[in-house]
Design an enzyme around this catalytic site. Structure first.
Site, PDB file in Angstrom:
ATOM      1  N   GLY A   1      35.572  27.845  17.173  1.00 34.42           N
ATOM      2  CA  GLY A   1      36.200  27.457  16.245  1.00 34.42           C
ATOM      3  C   GLY A   1      35.991  27.753  14.617  1.00 34.42           C
ATOM      4  O   GLY A   1      34.482  28.273  14.556  1.00 34.42           O
ATOM      5  N   ASN A   2      36.192  26.933  13.744  1.00 32.98           N
ATOM      6  CA  ASN A   2      35.510  26.694  12.339  1.00 32.98           C
ATOM      7  C   ASN A   2      36.009  25.885  11.397  1.00 32.98           C
ATOM      8  O   ASN A   2      36.246  24.834  11.901  1.00 32.98           O
ATOM      9  CB  ASN A   2      35.822  28.064  11.678  1.00 32.98           C
ATOM     10  CG  ASN A   2      37.243  27.730  11.387  1.00 32.98           C
ATOM     11  OD1 ASN A   2      37.694  27.166  10.521  1.00 32.98           O
ATOM     12  ND2 ASN A   2      38.492  29.332  11.566  1.00 32.98           N
ATOM     13  N   ARG A   3      35.494  25.814  10.485  1.00 35.34           N
ATOM     14  CA  ARG A   3      34.778  24.718   9.849  1.00 35.34           C
ATOM     15  C   ARG A   3      35.820  23.686   8.755  1.00 35.34           C
ATOM     16  O   ARG A   3      36.001  22.715   8.156  1.00 35.34           O
ATOM     17  CB  ARG A   3      33.282  24.358   8.656  1.00 35.34           C
ATOM     18  CG  ARG A   3      31.664  24.466   9.624  1.00 35.34           C
ATOM     19  CD  ARG A   3      31.534  24.833   8.569  1.00 35.34           C
ATOM     20  NE  ARG A   3      30.244  24.754   9.088  1.00 35.34           N
ATOM     21  CZ  ARG A   3      29.085  23.901   9.777  1.00 35.34           C
ATOM     22  NH1 ARG A   3      29.212  22.698   9.165  1.00 35.34           N
ATOM     23  NH2 ARG A   3      27.701  23.733  10.415  1.00 35.34           N
TER      24      ARG A   3
END
Ligand code: CTP
Length: 395
Positions: free
Chosen positions: A201-203
């Protein structure tokens, strides 16, 4: 439109009477709350006469919790004049007078119209306070440069009541310039599953996309928000579709693109996903492990390649760590979209504010640092202009 005018103790307090009148003229129902200091400058009877309602001057003269009632009642609260002292206390979260207590219970937007000597306005402590209030979501109206009570001239003069009323009314009523349009917005990260418990995922928090959907709905559009995993609440009037992966996001957007007048890709879509998704939890083994990744579809580029003419209007985001505007221009052409919103990762990701440049065929338009809600409105202003250029939908 229900507006609380909160009056603090400064010479400009007499102008709050004109503000109450202006808001009334614009169709607002107004109630007034005053600090003790404000009553040295202007009496509550003036405001009671203008509003036809008793003025709240103390937390103790009323049955029940008057500050809670007022905060709940108000669609917006405007503090005018906002003194240095009152703003500092509000920023610190204090609540020991009726204005502060009412602010602490606000359910709607809060506006501050500062009024003070230029030296007070310019000092670092005041600027820190103003930055804190803005970061907490408050709107600042003014101050202006001009004649001050001291006889000097400088920045610190309260904005004129007409301008303050106009800012509040514009926010509450806003343009309905997307009425009859359908706007699809993607938001948040995507989660690309490795196995039933792990993902890549990412932030991204989704804030920018949620602000866009909220603003589109407020401006009259049917707003469809296709959101990757995000903890944010669904904004009022928005239809939300929750997805996890890039491919699920593409499918959900694909279902609505036929109806869409505009598609805004604010999501931080993962470019890659694991080549295989294990059906059960992957157990560790001795030694290193290599993960094979495959490309995800580029949703925006595929929308750009598939559309006929300028329908729907396509907006992309470019989250870059350097050279944002130049790379955004390349993206505009490569993904065949109408507008790219360029920002630097350090400026935008996760925060409440954004510093962006809008890049379209006409050139680069840098915006000042603003709340994500204000950036959303600026993006939609461009979308409205692009929809106007492309004319009404065919078929
Ligand atoms: N986007 C998309 N599908 C993807 C990746 C990105 O639709 N698989 C959209 C994003 O929502 C965003 C825009 O494309 O609107 C920017 O994507 P980005 O990944 O920054 O662009 P790239 O062309 O992949 O840039 P880079 O080559 O720097 O990775």
């Amino acid at each position: 439109m229900k507006v609380v005018v909160a009056v603090a103790g400064g010479i400009a307090a007499y102008k709050a009477a004109s503000l109450v009148r202006e808001l009334g003229r614009a169709g607002a129902e107004v109630r007034v709350v005053m600090t003790r200091a404000a009553q040295h400058f202007v009496g509550p009877a003036t405001f009671a006469g203008l509003t036809g309602h008793p003025v709240v001057t103390s937390l103790w003269d009323h049955p029940g919790e008057v500050h809670v009632e007022l905060g709940r009642w108000a669609d917006a609260i405007v503090v005018a004049p906002a003194t240095m002292d009152l703003m500092a206390k509000a920023a610190a979260g204090l609540g020991d007078d009726p204005v502060l207590a009412t602010l602490s219970c606000a359910r709607g937007p809060v506006f501050f119209a500062p009024a003070m000597h230029w030296r007070m306005w310019g000092r670092p402590a005041t600027q820190r306070v103003v930055a804190t209030l803005a970061a907490d979501g408050a709107h600042l109206v003014g101050p202006e440069r001009g004649a001050l009570a001291s006889g000097e001239s400088g920045e610190g003069r309260m904005s004129e009541p007409e301008a303050i009323a106009a800012a509040v009314v514009a926010h509450l009523q806003g343009p309905r310039d997307l009425a009859g349009r359908t706007v699809v917005v993607s938001a948040g990260p995507t989660h690309e599953d490795l196995d039933p418990v792990r993902f890549l995922g990412n932030r991204s928090t989704g804030r920018m996309g949620f602000a866009l959907a909220a603003s589109a709905a407020r401006r009259g559009a049917r707003a469809i928000l296709v959101s990757g995993p995000s903890a944010l609440p669904t904004p009022p009037g928005v239809e939300r579709i929750d997805v996890r992966s890039a491919r699920a996001m593409q499918a959900a957007i694909g279902q609505h693109v036929g109806d869409a007048d505009a598609v805004i890709m604010a999501a931080a879509v993962a470019d890659y996903r694991p080549a295989e998704e294990a059906p059960s939890k992957i157990a560790k083994t001795a030694g290193p492990r290599t993960l094979e990744l495959v490309r995800n579809p580029d949703i925006l580029a595929e929308l750009g390649a598939a559309r006929s003419g300028a329908h729907p209007v396509l907006v992309g985001f470019a989250l870059e760590t350097e050279d944002a505007a130049a790379r955004a221009r390349a993206k505009l052409q490569r993904k065949r979209c109408d507008l790219v919103v360029a920002n630097l990762a350090a400026d935008g990701f996760g925060g409440e504010e954004n510093l962006v440049t809008l890049v379209d065929a006409a050139g680069d338009h840098p915006l000042p640092r603003r709340s994500k809600a204000a950036v959303a409105d600026a993006i939609l202003d461009r979308v409205v202009a692009l929809l106007g250029q492309s004319g009404p939908r065919e078929g």
